[in-house]
Scaffold this motif. Structure first.
Motif, mmCIF file in Angstrom:
data_model
loop_
_atom_site.group_PDB
_atom_site.id
_atom_site.type_symbol
_atom_site.label_atom_id
_atom_site.label_comp_id
_atom_site.label_asym_id
_atom_site.label_seq_id
_atom_site.Cartn_x
_atom_site.Cartn_y
_atom_site.Cartn_z
ATOM 1 N N ARG B 21 98.871 37.851 -0.476
ATOM 2 C CA ARG B 21 99.730 39.123 -0.935
ATOM 3 C C ARG B 21 99.759 39.715 0.755
ATOM 4 N NH1 ARG B 21 94.325 41.690 -2.537
ATOM 5 N NH2 ARG B 21 93.147 40.050 -2.824
ATOM 6 N N LEU B 22 99.464 39.973 1.662
ATOM 7 C CA LEU B 22 99.981 40.396 2.453
ATOM 8 C C LEU B 22 101.617 39.560 3.663
ATOM 9 C CD1 LEU B 22 99.160 42.531 4.381
ATOM 10 C CD2 LEU B 22 97.800 41.341 5.961
ATOM 11 N N VAL B 23 101.669 38.698 2.863
ATOM 12 C CA VAL B 23 102.718 38.087 2.872
ATOM 13 C C VAL B 23 103.799 38.706 1.900
ATOM 14 C CG1 VAL B 23 103.983 35.394 3.270
ATOM 15 C CG2 VAL B 23 102.232 35.754 4.392
ATOM 16 N N LEU B 24 103.227 38.659 1.039
ATOM 17 C CA LEU B 24 104.262 39.144 -0.477
ATOM 18 C C LEU B 24 104.502 40.815 0.149
ATOM 19 C CD1 LEU B 24 102.346 37.438 -3.437
ATOM 20 C CD2 LEU B 24 105.006 37.167 -2.315
ATOM 21 N N ILE B 25 104.030 41.154 0.373
ATOM 22 C CA ILE B 25 104.117 42.322 1.032
ATOM 23 C C ILE B 25 105.098 42.516 2.609
ATOM 24 C CG2 ILE B 25 103.161 44.193 1.891
ATOM 25 C CD1 ILE B 25 100.361 44.376 0.769
ATOM 26 N N ILE B 26 104.692 41.827 3.201
ATOM 27 C CA ILE B 26 105.819 41.626 4.596
ATOM 28 C C ILE B 26 106.910 41.409 4.020
ATOM 29 C CG2 ILE B 26 106.193 40.257 6.793
ATOM 30 C CD1 ILE B 26 103.259 40.932 7.234
ATOM 31 N N LEU B 71 109.963 50.409 -7.621
ATOM 32 C CA LEU B 71 109.598 49.490 -7.840
ATOM 33 C C LEU B 71 108.654 48.383 -6.666
ATOM 34 C CD1 LEU B 71 109.099 47.438 -10.718
ATOM 35 C CD2 LEU B 71 111.208 46.890 -9.523
ATOM 36 N N ALA B 72 110.022 48.828 -5.844
ATOM 37 C CA ALA B 72 108.622 47.796 -4.509
ATOM 38 C C ALA B 72 107.261 48.572 -3.951
ATOM 39 C CB ALA B 72 109.615 47.813 -3.288
ATOM 40 N N MET B 73 107.502 49.870 -4.312
ATOM 41 C CA MET B 73 105.952 50.395 -4.139
ATOM 42 C C MET B 73 104.811 49.899 -5.145
ATOM 43 S SD MET B 73 105.618 52.017 -0.727
ATOM 44 C CE MET B 73 103.712 52.146 -1.312
ATOM 45 N N ARG B 74 105.382 49.542 -6.171
ATOM 46 C CA ARG B 74 104.655 49.575 -7.140
ATOM 47 C C ARG B 74 103.846 48.513 -7.157
ATOM 48 N NH1 ARG B 74 105.418 48.185 -13.361
ATOM 49 N NH2 ARG B 74 103.760 47.167 -13.355
ATOM 50 N N LEU B 75 104.928 47.610 -6.663
ATOM 51 C CA LEU B 75 104.160 46.123 -6.340
ATOM 52 C C LEU B 75 102.977 45.877 -4.954
ATOM 53 C CD1 LEU B 75 107.365 43.910 -6.803
ATOM 54 C CD2 LEU B 75 105.294 44.423 -7.394
ATOM 55 N N ILE B 76 103.589 46.995 -4.161
ATOM 56 C CA ILE B 76 103.166 46.300 -3.323
ATOM 57 C C ILE B 76 101.562 47.264 -3.262
ATOM 58 C CG2 ILE B 76 102.186 47.990 -1.010
ATOM 59 C CD1 ILE B 76 105.857 47.386 0.013
ATOM 60 N N ILE B 77 100.956 47.855 -4.087
ATOM 61 C CA ILE B 77 99.612 48.688 -4.665
ATOM 62 C C ILE B 77 99.669 47.486 -5.084
ATOM 63 C CG2 ILE B 77 98.991 50.323 -5.862
ATOM 64 C CD1 ILE B 77 101.170 52.513 -5.476
ATOM 65 N N ALA B 78 100.202 47.121 -6.313
ATOM 66 C CA ALA B 78 99.004 45.805 -7.226
ATOM 67 C C ALA B 78 98.781 45.061 -6.258
ATOM 68 C CB ALA B 78 99.848 45.185 -8.251
ATOM 69 N N LEU B 79 99.688 44.423 -5.063
ATOM 70 C CA LEU B 79 99.411 43.519 -4.380
ATOM 71 C C LEU B 79 98.046 43.684 -3.254
ATOM 72 C CD1 LEU B 79 102.719 42.055 -3.431
ATOM 73 C CD2 LEU B 79 100.664 40.536 -4.509
ATOM 74 N N GLY B 80 98.181 44.771 -2.370
ATOM 75 C CA GLY B 80 97.112 45.133 -1.272
ATOM 76 C C GLY B 80 96.306 46.534 -1.264
ATOM 77 N N TRP B 81 96.555 46.835 -2.307
ATOM 78 C CA TRP B 81 95.886 48.604 -2.106
ATOM 79 C C TRP B 81 94.145 48.580 -3.290
ATOM 80 C CZ3 TRP B 81 98.822 53.433 -1.308
ATOM 81 C CH2 TRP B 81 98.542 54.205 -0.690
ATOM 82 N N PRO B 82 93.541 47.609 -2.635
ATOM 83 C CA PRO B 82 92.537 47.979 -3.503
ATOM 84 C C PRO B 82 91.717 49.357 -3.452
ATOM 85 C CG PRO B 82 92.086 47.005 -2.016
ATOM 86 C CD PRO B 82 93.426 47.047 -1.641
ATOM 87 N N GLU B 83 90.777 49.364 -5.487
ATOM 88 C CA GLU B 83 90.128 50.259 -4.300
ATOM 89 C C GLU B 83 88.971 50.472 -3.902
ATOM 90 O OE1 GLU B 83 90.470 54.331 -5.611
ATOM 91 O OE2 GLU B 83 92.268 53.454 -6.320
ATOM 92 N N PRO B 84 88.419 51.498 -3.262
ATOM 93 C CA PRO B 84 87.470 50.936 -1.914
ATOM 94 C C PRO B 84 85.907 50.978 -2.826
ATOM 95 C CG PRO B 84 88.341 53.367 -1.989
ATOM 96 C CD PRO B 84 89.063 52.773 -2.722
ATOM 97 N N PRO B 85 84.979 50.131 -2.252
ATOM 98 C CA PRO B 85 84.044 50.669 -3.118
ATOM 99 C C PRO B 85 82.859 51.677 -2.618
ATOM 100 C CG PRO B 85 84.267 48.548 -1.985
ATOM 101 C CD PRO B 85 85.152 49.352 -1.296
ATOM 102 N N GLU B 86 82.809 52.170 -3.673
ATOM 103 C CA GLU B 86 81.636 53.598 -3.363
ATOM 104 C C GLU B 86 80.800 53.888 -1.834
ATOM 105 O OE1 GLU B 86 81.804 57.502 -4.130
ATOM 106 O OE2 GLU B 86 82.773 56.435 -5.539
ATOM 107 N N GLU B 87 80.036 52.941 -1.694
ATOM 108 C CA GLU B 87 79.857 53.233 -1.122
ATOM 109 C C GLU B 87 79.704 53.218 0.881
ATOM 110 O OE1 GLU B 87 79.221 50.241 -2.081
ATOM 111 O OE2 GLU B 87 79.826 48.646 -0.951
ATOM 112 N N VAL B 88 81.215 52.004 0.876
ATOM 113 C CA VAL B 88 82.126 52.080 2.152
ATOM 114 C C VAL B 88 82.590 53.785 2.451
ATOM 115 C CG1 VAL B 88 84.461 51.626 3.051
ATOM 116 C CG2 VAL B 88 83.173 49.874 1.322
ATOM 117 N N ILE B 89 83.067 54.815 1.671
ATOM 118 C CA ILE B 89 83.536 55.653 2.117
ATOM 119 C C ILE B 89 82.289 57.414 1.405
ATOM 120 C CG2 ILE B 89 85.738 55.131 1.225
ATOM 121 C CD1 ILE B 89 85.494 56.678 -1.484
#
Lengths: 492, 100
Positions: B21-26, B71-89
């Motif tokens: 997914r990171l490669v796709l974002i790049i 559109l690009a930002m939407r794709l990037i969000i879908a590819l590489g922007w997960p919601e953080p687990p509650e305990e992490v933050i």
């Protein structure tokens, strides 16, 4: 230039700002987290407008319109084209990972985040010094630009020194009591105001000039070169490419922007901001570009500083006095929303990253000292804006480039576990020195291979970080785990 | 708004490895950079008609670019922007920050 209605608008605008400051002061807690970070509770609209309004300066309406007046429609893509995508992308690339660390460890500034990642007080100090070094001249230039614009719009009725007092004074009225919450609330108000008024202004100017198609037809007939980027020496491809490394990637490094990202309530808020930011940026600079280009046929033969005043001149020549006041409100809104955030950012940096080096201070003491520092920085910036020393203006001239060349270290720290403290130190210092050598004409121009100095400096920062990191011992596993352990759990 | 933030499609993308997914974002970033520096398209500046009667290509290109950026930002969000687990933050309290 004014009438009773116009003065009423101006007073209404100022009263709203004061009311926000008073109310913000009442609801804010006297804690460091609440005063400088709004309790890390900023929602989507608040973060969006805070980032947008802080990012838009007097340059948008004054400098950029003047540039478009001289260069043509190509000014749009040159100045803001790459920013439209890359600025919100950096909110993801650097912003989200920094936000995660901020939430986890309570970091609030770059010195804390990157000093924490490398477990190094030296990195923290380097970030502090460089950010203050570039932000203070940038702040002074913002005040100078805003005050000159204020004086121009009022046709000299308000002298330069008084314009600076008004701009700084009103900013302090709501920033001192309400901190970040006050500046963000006023950003929502001022950002909405200048977007809406600027759109109406464009429409009014178009109508006064005979309509969108009519004025564009005149440009096509009288000055078709305004439509063709390839005819402009200023927009030569090598300049166009180099400029991609100047303003667009610098934004995330501005301390006032970075801190606001860390103050977001949730990850979803940042996603919304990144998604819609391109549209707002394209809209405000699009309006400024059109006004500048139209001005080139409506009021021809201006150059230099006179061309920079094209928007006030268009309003003065073609619209009613009420529009002049609305134009003044737009200029004030744009200028103050960036100045208040810069003032708060430098006071924040010194309060939380410099003063505690000498003596531990409580949360309440931090707020008190932050407020005093706000006044001190405002007074110093005002004095420098009056004197306008050449050295400060020279530094401000390449402050954006200075911010940009710090970005490789920020990205390396957040994405490359092998990056070392020594590598980061070298990659912060060496490119900054080279930038000075190039901009101060100590090194010959040919050494940049025709690019703007920011590009070779950026490449140098990347190479320095990689080479020095590989030449120095790898960071200990527990240090890497502190940062990348978090990321591994989020990015699976 | 799950559609706009990309979370609607999150399930489909999570099957890919993060590095993919990171490669796709790049790749998305490189395409956007290439489009911004598409000097060969400058030849169209005086050839294409004005969009809506007032936008020459040098201007309208960046209106389209802004929409593409969304559109690009939407794709990037879908590819590489997960919601953080509650305990992490789990946020450190202000009192703890003061004590540090």
């Amino acid at each position: 230039m004014t009438n009773a209605f116009g003065i009423g608008i101006l007073l209404f605008y100022v009263c709203i700002l004061i009311a926000i400051g008073v109310y913000g002061g009442r609801v804010s807690k006297i804690t460091r987290e609440d005063y400088f970070m709004a309790g890390r509770g900023l929602g989507s609209i608040a973060v969006f407008m805070a980032l947008f309004a802080s990012n838009i300066t007097a340059f948008t309406i004054i400098g950029h319109a003047g540039f478009a007046y001289e260069i043509g429609y190509g000014a749009y893509g040159y100045v803001i084209g790459w920013s439209i995508f890359i600025t919100p992308f950096t909110y993801y690339l650097v912003g989200y990972r920094s936000w995660l660390l901020g939430k986890r460890y309570g970091y609030a500034t770059q010195p804390q985040v990157f000093g924490g990642i490398f477990k190094s007080r030296l990195i923290s100090l380097l970030f502090l010094v460089l950010l203050l070094y570039y932000t203070l001249p940038y702040l002074v230039v913002s005040i100078i630009g805003g005050s000159l614009a204020f004086t121009t719009v009022t046709e000299g009725l308000v002298p330069y020194w008084l314009a600076a007092v008004v701009i700084i004074g009103i900013s302090l009225i709501y920033t001192i009591p309400a901190g970040l919450r006050g500046t963000v609330w006023t950003d929502i108000f001022q950002g909405t105001l200048f977007l809406v008024v600027a759109a109406f202004l464009l429409s009014a100017v178009a109508r006064a000039l005979g309509g969108f198609s009519e004025i564009t037809g005149q440009i096509v007939e009288s000055n078709p070169a305004m439509l063709q980027r390839s005819l402009s020496a200023e927009l030569a491809p090598i300049n166009w490419f180099s400029y991609s490394f100047v303003n667009s990637i610098a934004v995330i490094v501005f301390p006032q922007i970075y801190t606001r990202i860390l103050a977001a309530r949730s990850s979803s808020n940042l996603k919304q901001v990144s998604l819609y930011y391109p549209l707002a940026l394209a809209a405000i600079f699009g309006i400024s570009t059109l006004l500048g280009v139209w001005g080139s046929v409506a009021i021809p033969d201006l150059s230099g500083k006179d061309a920079d005043n094209i928007v006030p001149l268009l309003i003065h020549q073609f619209l009613t006095p009420t529009w002049m006041v609305l134009g003044l409100v737009v200029v004030l809104a744009i200028v103050k929303s960036s100045i208040d955030s810069q003032l708060l950012a430098v006071a924040h940096l010194v309060t939380v990253d410099f003063l505690p080096r000498f003596k531990r201070i409580t949360s309440q003491q931090a707020v008190f000292r932050g407020r005093i520092l706000l006044v001190i920085f405002a007074a110093v910036a005002y004095y420098i804006a009056l004197v306008r020393p050449g050295a400060i203006l020279t530094i401000a001239g390449f402050a954006f480039s200075g911010f940009s060349v710090m970005l490789p270290v920020m990205i390396g720290a957040l994405y490359w576990p092998r990056a070392t403290m020594q590598g980061a130190c070298a990659a912060l210092v060496i490119p900054a020195i080279m930038l000075h050598l190039w901009y101060l004409d100590i090194l010959p121009q040919w050494t940049t291979f025709g690019f703007m100095p920011v590009f070779p400096s950026f490449v140098l920062a990347v190479l320095t970080l990689i080479v020095v990191s590989y030449l120095t011992p790898s960071p200990p596993p527990e240090q890497r785990e502190k940062t990348f352990g978090i990321f591994d759990r989020v990015f699976k | 708004m799950p559609v706009l933030t990309g979370t609607l499609f999150w399930g489909a993308y999570t099957k890919m490895k993060f590095k993919t997914r990171l490669v796709l974002i790049i790749l998305i970033v490189l395409i956007m950079f290439l489009l911004h520096n598409s000097f060969w398209l400058w030849e169209l500046d005086n050839r294409l008609p004005l969009l809506f009667g007032f936008m020459p290509f040098a201007f309208s290109f960046y209106i389209g670019y802004a929409l593409l950026a969304v559109l690009a930002m939407r794709l990037i969000i879908a590819l590489g922007w997960p919601e953080p687990p509650e305990e992490v933050i789990n946020q450190i309290s202000d009192q703890e920050l003061t004590d540090q």
